[in-house]
Design a protein around this motif. Structure first.
Motif, short mmCIF file in Angstrom:
data_model
loop_
_atom_site.label_atom_id
_atom_site.label_comp_id
_atom_site.label_asym_id
_atom_site.label_seq_id
_atom_site.Cartn_x
_atom_site.Cartn_y
_atom_site.Cartn_z
N UNK A 36 -2.73 -5.84 3.18
CA UNK A 36 -2.65 -5.40 4.55
C UNK A 36 -2.91 -3.90 4.62
N UNK A 38 -2.04 -0.55 7.27
CA UNK A 38 -1.40 0.00 8.46
C UNK A 38 -2.07 1.33 8.77
N UNK A 88 -2.04 3.21 5.22
CA UNK A 88 -0.99 2.75 4.31
C UNK A 88 -1.32 1.32 3.94
N UNK A 90 -0.62 -2.20 1.97
CA UNK A 90 0.50 -3.01 1.49
C UNK A 90 -0.01 -4.29 0.85
N UNK A 104 6.89 -11.42 0.50
CA UNK A 104 7.57 -10.28 -0.11
C UNK A 104 6.54 -9.18 -0.28
N UNK A 105 6.89 -7.99 0.15
CA UNK A 105 5.94 -6.88 0.16
C UNK A 105 6.18 -5.92 -0.99
N UNK A 106 5.10 -5.31 -1.43
CA UNK A 106 5.19 -4.18 -2.34
C UNK A 106 5.57 -2.92 -1.57
N UNK A 107 5.70 -1.83 -2.29
CA UNK A 107 6.18 -0.59 -1.69
C UNK A 107 5.09 0.22 -1.01
N UNK A 108 3.85 -0.20 -1.16
CA UNK A 108 2.77 0.43 -0.41
C UNK A 108 2.09 1.60 -1.12
N UNK A 110 -0.07 5.06 0.08
CA UNK A 110 -0.55 5.94 1.16
C UNK A 110 -1.87 6.55 0.71
N UNK B 36 11.06 -8.23 10.04
CA UNK B 36 11.00 -7.31 8.91
C UNK B 36 11.31 -5.90 9.41
N UNK B 41 7.16 5.26 4.83
CA UNK B 41 6.46 5.24 3.54
C UNK B 41 7.01 4.22 2.57
N UNK B 42 7.51 3.13 3.12
CA UNK B 42 7.99 2.04 2.27
C UNK B 42 7.36 0.72 2.72
N UNK B 43 7.50 -0.29 1.88
CA UNK B 43 7.03 -1.61 2.24
C UNK B 43 7.94 -2.26 3.27
N UNK B 44 7.60 -3.47 3.66
CA UNK B 44 8.41 -4.20 4.64
C UNK B 44 9.50 -4.99 3.92
N UNK B 45 10.69 -4.97 4.50
CA UNK B 45 11.83 -5.66 3.93
C UNK B 45 12.28 -6.75 4.91
#
Lengths: 114, 116
Positions: A36, A38, A88, A90, A104-108, A110, B36, B41-45
């Motif tokens: 994805x 953003x 960003x 993801x 479940x997502x990773x931390x991305x 930038x 979510x 600056x973080x992923x989706x939780x």
């Protein structure tokens, strides 16, 4: 337990340079994988998804490509970055046997293209 | 086809006030619905999910959401906002229906600001 790793966390690249972002999943097999993007004020845009090795579906025609060389590895690439590629990024995974349970997502990552 | 509409791109509340983030969905199959949260600056939780069991779903951090089929809504609420709740919130619907495969379709997000 399952974990998802995405790197790098931040990246600054000049226009026209190549790109490679990597995502790996641990603790599961044959996951569905997603990329994805953003962009500011534009929500989440699905770029690519994969249901198996070598199987890539593209949602939006663009300057990017994706590959899945191994079962739990998903790579986002570009040969020549554009300014509009900034955003960003993801990575996410889901269990195809339990797809209704969400992602479940990773931390991305930038990415800033300068 | 599945889609989600989040009403209000920005919501501001005072600390201790009720939080209400609105989400309406459209689905051609029985929906599975998700909220979510994303911190900068973080992923989706994952906050919570509705998967056709109880219509009132409780999630993490004191949030809950109620599935209302007649209103095609899945609004997120929290009785008392905390400063740490400031984040962006995304509603999503899955096209899994009765099958195991499912893609998520996300709303555009709602930025929650909490004032002291």
């Amino acid at each position: 337990s399952q974990t998802i790793h995405q790197w790098p966390a931040t990246l600054v690249q000049p226009v026209g340079s190549p790109l490679s972002l990597e995502c790996t999943v641990e603790g599961t097999s044959n996951p569905n994988l997603y990329w994805y993007r953003q962009a500011a004020g534009r929500g989440l845009q699905l770029l690519f998804y994969s249901v198996g090795i070598g199987q890539i579906s593209s949602e939006v025609p663009q300057n990017l490509s994706a590959s899945r060389p191994q079962d739990r590895q998903f790579i986002l690439s570009s040969k020549k970055l554009l300014l509009s590629d900034s955003g960003f990024y993801l990575c996410a995974w889901s269990d195809p046997r339990q797809g209704r349970w969400g992602y479940t997502f990773g931390s991305g990552t930038r990415l800033t293209v300068v | 086809a599945q889609s989600v509409t989040q009403l209000g791109s920005h919501v501001s509340v005072s600390e201790g006030a009720l939080v209400l983030l609105r989400c309406n969905y459209s689905s051609s199959v029985p929906p599975y619905l998700f909220w979510y949260v994303q911190y900068p600056n973080q992923g989706l939780q994952l906050l919570l999910k509705y998967t056709s069991a109880a219509t009132l779903v409780k999630g993490i951090n004191g949030f809950e959401a109620e599935f209302k089929k007649s209103e095609t809504s899945f609004h997120l609420t929290k009785p008392s906002a905390h400063m740490s709740d400031a984040a962006e919130y995304f509603c999503a619907v899955s096209d899994a229906g009765g099958s195991t495969l499912g893609r998520l379709y996300f709303g555009r997000g709602t930025q929650l600001t909490v004032w002291p």
